[in-house]
Design a protein around this motif. Structure first.
Motif, short mmCIF file in Angstrom:
data_model
loop_
_atom_site.label_atom_id
_atom_site.label_comp_id
_atom_site.label_asym_id
_atom_site.label_seq_id
_atom_site.Cartn_x
_atom_site.Cartn_y
_atom_site.Cartn_z
N ALA A 46 0.81 -1.22 0.00
CA ALA A 46 0.00 0.00 0.00
C ALA A 46 0.84 1.27 0.00
CB ALA A 46 -0.95 0.01 1.20
N ASP A 47 2.14 1.15 0.21
CA ASP A 47 3.00 2.35 0.28
C ASP A 47 2.98 3.10 -1.05
OD1 ASP A 47 3.60 1.43 2.78
OD2 ASP A 47 5.61 0.70 2.29
N GLY A 48 2.78 4.41 -0.97
CA GLY A 48 2.83 5.25 -2.16
C GLY A 48 1.57 5.24 -3.00
N LYS A 49 0.55 4.49 -2.59
CA LYS A 49 -0.70 4.43 -3.35
C LYS A 49 -1.73 5.39 -2.76
CE LYS A 49 -0.27 -0.34 -5.04
NZ LYS A 49 1.11 -0.56 -4.62
N THR A 50 -2.54 5.97 -3.62
CA THR A 50 -3.61 6.87 -3.19
C THR A 50 -4.95 6.19 -3.46
OG1 THR A 50 -2.27 8.83 -3.69
CG2 THR A 50 -4.66 9.15 -3.44
N PHE A 51 -5.62 5.81 -2.39
CA PHE A 51 -6.92 5.15 -2.49
C PHE A 51 -8.01 6.20 -2.37
CE2 PHE A 51 -3.85 2.19 -0.69
CZ PHE A 51 -3.97 1.09 -1.54
#
Length: 206
Positions: A46-51
């Motif tokens: 999930a690091d660096g992802k924009t949900f």
């Protein structure tokens, strides 16, 4: 004729609105090719992802081997899944899709014996669509009726074609590719721009 052109322009606006709603949503395949698996918390997926609200999570795993259960922060930290009343959602199909309905933190664990304790858990932070910077507006270029096409770029006879603008000079490294899930959002956004340009061009040329 004017009435028909007006109808086509309205159709173009409707098409852009519909396609924009698709472009703003991404389906995130949890774990990418490797899926939902043991020690998942150690992968940093999930690091660096924009949900974003409206996105979906897809959990893929062998049915019967794992589960996906949404819990609160405290149960996530302690891997407590004994009390079903504390579960906010539970899935076990092996191909579980869930839509991110509202902004805020979400926590998921596997309830198979000792799987959560061994790191099979996921925490994400969902943001509202208004908090995400919009992409730059597309540049729509098309010839108006009766307009001559632009001349080709000048080049000396026998010379190779020039590289595209922004091509790296010798010795420079290419930028890393975007994550696959993020690339889906960019790909659909490009499709929106292309479709909008095509519909508007058809309306004006009618």
């Amino acid at each position: 004729m004017a009435s028909s052109k007006h109808v086509l322009l309205l159709a173009a606006v409707a098409a852009v609105v519909c396609l924009a709603s698709l472009a703003s949503a991404t389906q995130w395949v949890v774990g990418d090719e490797c899926g939902w698996r043991a020690k998942f918390n150690q992968t940093g997926w999930a690091d660096g992802k924009t949900f974003v609200v409206g996105d979906t999570l897809l959990f893929k795993y062998p049915k019967g081997k794992h589960t996906v259960v949404q819990v609160g922060e405290e149960d996530f930290a302690t891997c407590n899944h004994d009390d079903d009343d504390n579960q906010l959602g539970a899935w076990c199909s092996g191909h579980d899709v869930m839509r991110l309905e509202k902004p805020g933190k979400m926590w998921f664990i596997c309830t198979k014996r000792n799987h959560c304790l061994k790191g099979m858990k996921l925490a994400i932070d969902v943001v509202d669509d208004d908090d995400v910077a919009p992409p730059p507006p597309p540049v729509i270029t098309f010839p108006f009726p009766g307009a001559a096409p632009p001349p080709p770029p000048f080049s000396w006879p026998g010379s190779p074609p020039p590289p595209p603008f922004g091509w790296p000079f010798p010795g420079t490294a290419l930028p890393p590719p975007p994550p696959k899930s993020a690339a889906v959002r960019n790909l659909v956004s490009g499709a929106v721009a292309t479709a909008a340009a095509a519909v508007v061009a058809a309306a004006l040329a009618f």
